[in-house]
Design a protein around this motif. Structure first.
Motif, mmCIF file in Angstrom:
data_model
loop_
_atom_site.group_PDB
_atom_site.id
_atom_site.type_symbol
_atom_site.label_atom_id
_atom_site.label_comp_id
_atom_site.label_asym_id
_atom_site.label_seq_id
_atom_site.Cartn_x
_atom_site.Cartn_y
_atom_site.Cartn_z
ATOM 1 N N UNK A 232 0.817 -1.216 0.000
ATOM 2 C CA UNK A 232 0.000 0.000 0.000
ATOM 3 C C UNK A 232 0.851 1.267 0.000
ATOM 4 N N UNK A 233 2.121 1.153 0.381
ATOM 5 C CA UNK A 233 2.994 2.322 0.482
ATOM 6 C C UNK A 233 3.986 2.423 -0.668
ATOM 7 N N UNK A 234 3.881 1.522 -1.600
ATOM 8 C CA UNK A 234 4.847 1.450 -2.691
ATOM 9 C C UNK A 234 4.717 2.627 -3.654
ATOM 10 N N UNK A 245 7.984 1.979 -32.498
ATOM 11 C CA UNK A 245 9.427 2.165 -32.332
ATOM 12 C C UNK A 245 10.025 1.224 -31.296
ATOM 13 N N UNK A 246 9.177 0.590 -30.482
ATOM 14 C CA UNK A 246 9.603 -0.311 -29.402
ATOM 15 C C UNK A 246 10.411 0.422 -28.331
ATOM 16 N N UNK A 247 10.250 1.719 -28.249
ATOM 17 C CA UNK A 247 10.929 2.530 -27.248
ATOM 18 C C UNK A 247 10.157 2.475 -25.935
ATOM 19 N N UNK A 248 10.888 2.357 -24.814
ATOM 20 C CA UNK A 248 10.264 2.243 -23.504
ATOM 21 C C UNK A 248 10.611 3.464 -22.653
ATOM 22 N N UNK A 249 9.589 4.115 -22.100
ATOM 23 C CA UNK A 249 9.769 5.191 -21.136
ATOM 24 C C UNK A 249 9.115 4.784 -19.824
ATOM 25 N N UNK A 250 9.736 5.181 -18.710
ATOM 26 C CA UNK A 250 9.252 4.775 -17.396
ATOM 27 C C UNK A 250 9.030 6.007 -16.531
ATOM 28 N N UNK A 251 7.860 6.039 -15.848
ATOM 29 C CA UNK A 251 7.499 7.183 -15.024
ATOM 30 C C UNK A 251 7.138 6.705 -13.614
ATOM 31 N N UNK A 252 7.757 7.323 -12.609
ATOM 32 C CA UNK A 252 7.486 6.986 -11.205
ATOM 33 C C UNK A 252 6.149 7.581 -10.767
ATOM 34 N N UNK A 253 5.382 6.804 -9.992
ATOM 35 C CA UNK A 253 4.093 7.239 -9.453
ATOM 36 C C UNK A 253 4.176 7.177 -7.929
ATOM 37 N N UNK A 254 4.485 8.283 -7.284
ATOM 38 C CA UNK A 254 4.805 8.270 -5.844
ATOM 39 C C UNK A 254 3.643 7.836 -4.950
ATOM 40 N N UNK A 255 3.912 6.839 -4.115
ATOM 41 C CA UNK A 255 3.064 6.484 -2.967
ATOM 42 C C UNK A 255 1.627 6.090 -3.313
ATOM 43 N N UNK A 256 1.396 5.531 -4.483
ATOM 44 C CA UNK A 256 0.021 5.140 -4.815
ATOM 45 C C UNK A 256 -0.266 3.685 -4.459
ATOM 46 N N UNK A 257 0.760 2.919 -4.081
ATOM 47 C CA UNK A 257 0.576 1.500 -3.837
ATOM 48 C C UNK A 257 0.796 0.702 -5.113
ATOM 49 N N UNK A 258 0.952 -0.598 -4.966
ATOM 50 C CA UNK A 258 1.222 -1.468 -6.107
ATOM 51 C C UNK A 258 0.091 -1.380 -7.138
ATOM 52 N N UNK A 259 0.448 -1.249 -8.396
ATOM 53 C CA UNK A 259 -0.545 -1.161 -9.471
ATOM 54 C C UNK A 259 -1.196 -2.524 -9.693
ATOM 55 N N UNK A 260 -2.515 -2.543 -9.733
ATOM 56 C CA UNK A 260 -3.278 -3.757 -10.017
ATOM 57 C C UNK A 260 -3.907 -3.764 -11.399
ATOM 58 N N UNK A 261 -4.326 -2.596 -11.866
ATOM 59 C CA UNK A 261 -5.043 -2.531 -13.139
ATOM 60 C C UNK A 261 -4.806 -1.175 -13.780
ATOM 61 N N UNK A 262 -4.741 -1.183 -15.100
ATOM 62 C CA UNK A 262 -4.660 0.068 -15.875
ATOM 63 C C UNK A 262 -5.776 0.023 -16.916
ATOM 64 N N UNK A 263 -6.573 1.060 -16.960
ATOM 65 C CA UNK A 263 -7.671 1.164 -17.933
ATOM 66 C C UNK A 263 -7.653 2.561 -18.548
ATOM 67 N N UNK A 264 -7.806 2.622 -19.856
ATOM 68 C CA UNK A 264 -7.863 3.891 -20.548
ATOM 69 C C UNK A 264 -9.316 4.356 -20.589
#
Length: 266
Positions: A232-234, A245-264
């Motif tokens: 919960x504190x992750x 392009x197969x390029x990967x970018x990574x963005x930190x999401x502070x203190x939201x807890x472990x991601x379970x689902x992503x929906x657009x």
């Protein structure tokens, strides 16, 4: 996004908190209403529920509890032919392993039945559904770290009768199965590998969970390996992969807890 500590909206690079201090999992849309599975406050297996909300002009409104669910370990949620399907499954708690089917009547949920897919294999802990035109895929996580049984993706007919096991590569605690352009896409969560058809993307020392896509990108949730009480504190990361392009970018999401689902949201 749903996480171990809440429900969040990422819009134009800004992160907004919608609900906190509860775990959320599956997200699904029916007409102008969104549904999400809430697993409670992460204190054991507390009462859970299905919530609903509307999304208008970039804002979330009308948050409401649709159904309370007592015996629960909620996971993926899908809408298919005017029905909502919600996985209620765990390997720990009384070996609960079922799919709840709700009819959607004027936007309201009515429990139709509890589905136990017909299978003769010792597979446990369903976590993902994917509806094809004439069949359904179910991902059995199998809690590979504990059971040593690789995760399996099983195909069932419309009556939930077993058809076959899909060929995969020694998956460990896998999640988020989809067929995109006739190719299997799946997160090999424990190994940190995203399989996009024949292509592979590696996320070293990450437990990957949560997967969405649009015409341009794949979106993958990358979590650290921590004990359950610390999830919960992750501060996880969102990986965005340019599909061309197969390029990967990574963005930190502070203190939201472990991601379970992503929906657009659309």
């Amino acid at each position: 996004m749903s996480s171990a500590n809440g429900l969040y909206l990422l819009k134009e690079g800004k992160l907004f908190s919608i609900l906190k201090n509860n775990g959320f999992y599956g997200l699904a849309k029916y007409k102008n209403k969104f549904f999400s599975a809430c697993s409670g406050n992460n204190d054991g297996h507390s009462d859970g529920c299905i919530i609903s909300f509307n999304y208008f002009f970039g804002e979330i409104k009308n948050i409401n509890i649709e159904k309370k669910i007592k015996e629960q370990s909620l996971h993926d949620m899908k809408i298919w032919k005017n029905n909502l399907y919600l996985i209620n499954s765990t390997w720990r708690y009384n070996h609960l392993d079922q799919i709840l089917k709700f009819n959607i009547n004027k936007g309201n949920l009515i429990l139709n039945k509890k589905i136990n897919p017909d299978i003769d294999f010792p597979f446990i802990h369903m976590n993902t559904l994917f509806f094809k035109k004439n069949s359904i895929l179910v991902c059995y996580q199998n809690m590979t770290q504990h059971t040593k049984i690789p995760s399996q993706i099983c195909e069932f007919n419309k009556d939930w009768k077993f058809i076959k096991i899909l060929e995969t590569k020694n998956l460990s605690s896998a999640h988020d199965v989809k067929i995109i352009n006739k190719k299997l896409h799946v997160l090999d969560s424990d190994h940190g590998i995203f399989y996009a058809g024949e292509k592979e993307f590696y996320f070293k020392n990450k437990f990957i969970k949560g997967f969405a896509y649009d015409e341009k990108n794949y979106y993958i949730g990358t979590n650290s390996f921590v004990k359950k009480e610390y999830r919960t504190k992750m501060s996880p990361e969102l990986a965005i992969i340019n599909r061309k392009k197969k390029k990967v970018e990574v963005f930190k999401l502070p203190n939201i807890g472990a991601i379970n689902n992503i929906t657009i949201l659309k």
